[in-house]
Scaffold this motif. Structure first.
Motif, PDB file in Angstrom:
ATOM      1  N   ALA A   3       0.831  -1.198   0.000  1.00  0.00           N
ATOM      2  CA  ALA A   3       0.000   0.000   0.000  1.00  0.00           C
ATOM      3  C   ALA A   3       0.865   1.248   0.000  1.00  0.00           C
ATOM      4  O   ALA A   3       1.909   1.300   0.636  1.00  0.00           O
ATOM      5  CB  ALA A   3      -0.930   0.009   1.208  1.00  0.00           C
ATOM      6  N   THR A   4       0.416   2.255  -0.730  1.00  0.00           N
ATOM      7  CA  THR A   4       0.999   3.587  -0.721  1.00  0.00           C
ATOM      8  C   THR A   4       0.016   4.464   0.032  1.00  0.00           C
ATOM      9  O   THR A   4      -1.175   4.449  -0.268  1.00  0.00           O
ATOM     10  CB  THR A   4       1.185   4.105  -2.158  1.00  0.00           C
ATOM     11  OG1 THR A   4       2.089   3.245  -2.843  1.00  0.00           O
ATOM     12  CG2 THR A   4       1.710   5.529  -2.174  1.00  0.00           C
ATOM     13  N   GLN A  25      -2.584   6.065 -10.550  1.00  0.00           N
ATOM     14  CA  GLN A  25      -2.000   5.691 -11.842  1.00  0.00           C
ATOM     15  C   GLN A  25      -0.574   5.166 -11.689  1.00  0.00           C
ATOM     16  O   GLN A  25      -0.147   4.307 -12.462  1.00  0.00           O
ATOM     17  CB  GLN A  25      -1.979   6.878 -12.798  1.00  0.00           C
ATOM     18  CG  GLN A  25      -3.310   7.196 -13.411  1.00  0.00           C
ATOM     19  CD  GLN A  25      -3.214   8.347 -14.398  1.00  0.00           C
ATOM     20  OE1 GLN A  25      -2.409   9.259 -14.237  1.00  0.00           O
ATOM     21  NE2 GLN A  25      -4.036   8.297 -15.425  1.00  0.00           N
ATOM     22  N   ASP A  26       0.149   5.682 -10.695  1.00  0.00           N
ATOM     23  CA  ASP A  26       1.540   5.275 -10.489  1.00  0.00           C
ATOM     24  C   ASP A  26       1.679   3.896  -9.851  1.00  0.00           C
ATOM     25  O   ASP A  26       2.783   3.363  -9.795  1.00  0.00           O
ATOM     26  CB  ASP A  26       2.272   6.313  -9.627  1.00  0.00           C
ATOM     27  CG  ASP A  26       2.491   7.636 -10.355  1.00  0.00           C
ATOM     28  OD1 ASP A  26       2.381   7.668 -11.592  1.00  0.00           O
ATOM     29  OD2 ASP A  26       2.765   8.638  -9.656  1.00  0.00           O
ATOM     30  N   LEU A  27       0.579   3.332  -9.357  1.00  0.00           N
ATOM     31  CA  LEU A  27       0.626   2.016  -8.723  1.00  0.00           C
ATOM     32  C   LEU A  27       0.778   0.909  -9.754  1.00  0.00           C
ATOM     33  O   LEU A  27       0.297   1.020 -10.876  1.00  0.00           O
ATOM     34  CB  LEU A  27      -0.665   1.752  -7.938  1.00  0.00           C
ATOM     35  CG  LEU A  27      -0.995   2.638  -6.748  1.00  0.00           C
ATOM     36  CD1 LEU A  27      -2.355   2.228  -6.184  1.00  0.00           C
ATOM     37  CD2 LEU A  27       0.074   2.566  -5.687  1.00  0.00           C
ATOM     38  N   GLU A  31      -1.393  -3.426  -6.265  1.00  0.00           N
ATOM     39  CA  GLU A  31      -1.071  -2.518  -5.166  1.00  0.00           C
ATOM     40  C   GLU A  31      -2.322  -1.749  -4.746  1.00  0.00           C
ATOM     41  O   GLU A  31      -3.329  -1.747  -5.452  1.00  0.00           O
ATOM     42  CB  GLU A  31       0.043  -1.553  -5.565  1.00  0.00           C
ATOM     43  CG  GLU A  31       1.379  -2.228  -5.746  1.00  0.00           C
ATOM     44  CD  GLU A  31       2.493  -1.257  -6.050  1.00  0.00           C
ATOM     45  OE1 GLU A  31       3.628  -1.546  -5.653  1.00  0.00           O
ATOM     46  OE2 GLU A  31       2.242  -0.208  -6.695  1.00  0.00           O
ATOM     47  N   THR A  32      -2.231  -1.089  -3.601  1.00  0.00           N
ATOM     48  CA  THR A  32      -3.353  -0.347  -3.039  1.00  0.00           C
ATOM     49  C   THR A  32      -2.925   1.065  -2.693  1.00  0.00           C
ATOM     50  O   THR A  32      -1.840   1.269  -2.159  1.00  0.00           O
ATOM     51  CB  THR A  32      -3.869  -1.045  -1.770  1.00  0.00           C
ATOM     52  OG1 THR A  32      -4.368  -2.330  -2.122  1.00  0.00           O
ATOM     53  CG2 THR A  32      -4.977  -0.253  -1.094  1.00  0.00           C
ATOM     54  N   LEU A  33      -3.802   2.013  -2.997  1.00  0.00           N
ATOM     55  CA  LEU A  33      -3.603   3.389  -2.559  1.00  0.00           C
ATOM     56  C   LEU A  33      -4.444   3.589  -1.312  1.00  0.00           C
ATOM     57  O   LEU A  33      -5.663   3.413  -1.345  1.00  0.00           O
ATOM     58  CB  LEU A  33      -4.025   4.387  -3.642  1.00  0.00           C
ATOM     59  CG  LEU A  33      -3.905   5.861  -3.250  1.00  0.00           C
ATOM     60  CD1 LEU A  33      -2.459   6.228  -2.936  1.00  0.00           C
ATOM     61  CD2 LEU A  33      -4.456   6.747  -4.361  1.00  0.00           C
ATOM     62  N   ARG A  34      -3.807   3.924  -0.213  1.00  0.00           N
ATOM     63  CA  ARG A  34      -4.504   4.194   1.044  1.00  0.00           C
ATOM     64  C   ARG A  34      -4.546   5.708   1.215  1.00  0.00           C
ATOM     65  O   ARG A  34      -3.516   6.368   1.219  1.00  0.00           O
ATOM     66  CB  ARG A  34      -3.782   3.542   2.210  1.00  0.00           C
ATOM     67  CG  ARG A  34      -4.381   3.913   3.566  1.00  0.00           C
ATOM     68  CD  ARG A  34      -3.831   3.036   4.650  1.00  0.00           C
ATOM     69  NE  ARG A  34      -4.412   1.704   4.463  1.00  0.00           N
ATOM     70  CZ  ARG A  34      -3.899   0.582   4.948  1.00  0.00           C
ATOM     71  NH1 ARG A  34      -2.794   0.618   5.645  1.00  0.00           N
ATOM     72  NH2 ARG A  34      -4.499  -0.571   4.736  1.00  0.00           N
ATOM     73  N   ASP A  73      -8.966   2.359   1.440  1.00  0.00           N
ATOM     74  CA  ASP A  73      -8.058   1.604   0.583  1.00  0.00           C
ATOM     75  C   ASP A  73      -8.675   1.480  -0.800  1.00  0.00           C
ATOM     76  O   ASP A  73      -9.794   0.977  -0.941  1.00  0.00           O
ATOM     77  CB  ASP A  73      -7.815   0.210   1.154  1.00  0.00           C
ATOM     78  CG  ASP A  73      -6.933   0.239   2.389  1.00  0.00           C
ATOM     79  OD1 ASP A  73      -6.210   1.236   2.594  1.00  0.00           O
ATOM     80  OD2 ASP A  73      -6.956  -0.747   3.151  1.00  0.00           O
ATOM     81  N   LEU A  74      -7.929   1.949  -1.799  1.00  0.00           N
ATOM     82  CA  LEU A  74      -8.354   1.877  -3.202  1.00  0.00           C
ATOM     83  C   LEU A  74      -7.417   0.903  -3.909  1.00  0.00           C
ATOM     84  O   LEU A  74      -6.298   1.284  -4.309  1.00  0.00           O
ATOM     85  CB  LEU A  74      -8.282   3.247  -3.859  1.00  0.00           C
ATOM     86  CG  LEU A  74      -9.309   4.278  -3.376  1.00  0.00           C
ATOM     87  CD1 LEU A  74      -8.752   5.040  -2.196  1.00  0.00           C
ATOM     88  CD2 LEU A  74      -9.640   5.222  -4.485  1.00  0.00           C
ATOM     89  N   PRO A  75      -7.823  -0.360  -4.043  1.00  0.00           N
ATOM     90  CA  PRO A  75      -6.946  -1.356  -4.676  1.00  0.00           C
ATOM     91  C   PRO A  75      -6.972  -1.259  -6.203  1.00  0.00           C
ATOM     92  O   PRO A  75      -7.980  -0.896  -6.803  1.00  0.00           O
ATOM     93  CB  PRO A  75      -7.514  -2.683  -4.201  1.00  0.00           C
ATOM     94  CG  PRO A  75      -8.925  -2.406  -3.822  1.00  0.00           C
ATOM     95  CD  PRO A  75      -9.018  -0.947  -3.486  1.00  0.00           C
TER      96      PRO A  75
END
Length: 77
Positions: A3-4, A25-27, A31-34, A73-75
């Motif tokens: 996660a980022t 977009q960079d993930l 991966e997950t954006l938290r 969390d946005l996976p």
């Protein structure tokens, strides 16, 4: 799932969604954006669900930690 974390509580509201989209977009796939936000990010969820093909809406999660702290969390598929 890595996660980022992006704390946007101090970011001016007009800059938040573009910043979140760019970070997502960079993930890499899987991966997950938290994000840490000062309100429940329901509008962001619906925006991602409608506009971001790689968003894994089924595994989206949000937790209210305080009256002004929400962690979502946005996976990415």
């Amino acid at each position: 799932m890595p996660a980022t974390t992006l704390d946007i509580r101090d970011v001016p509201p007009p800059e938040r969604h573009p910043m979140i989209h760019e970070a997502f977009q960079d993930l890499a796939s899987g991966e997950t954006l938290r994000i840490v936000n000062d309100h429940e990010p329901k509008p962001l969820f619906y925006e991602f669900q409608a506009e971001v093909e790689a968003f894994d809406a089924e595994n989206y999660a949000v937790e209210r930690r305080d009256t002004d702290e929400f962690v979502a969390d946005l996976p990415k598929e």
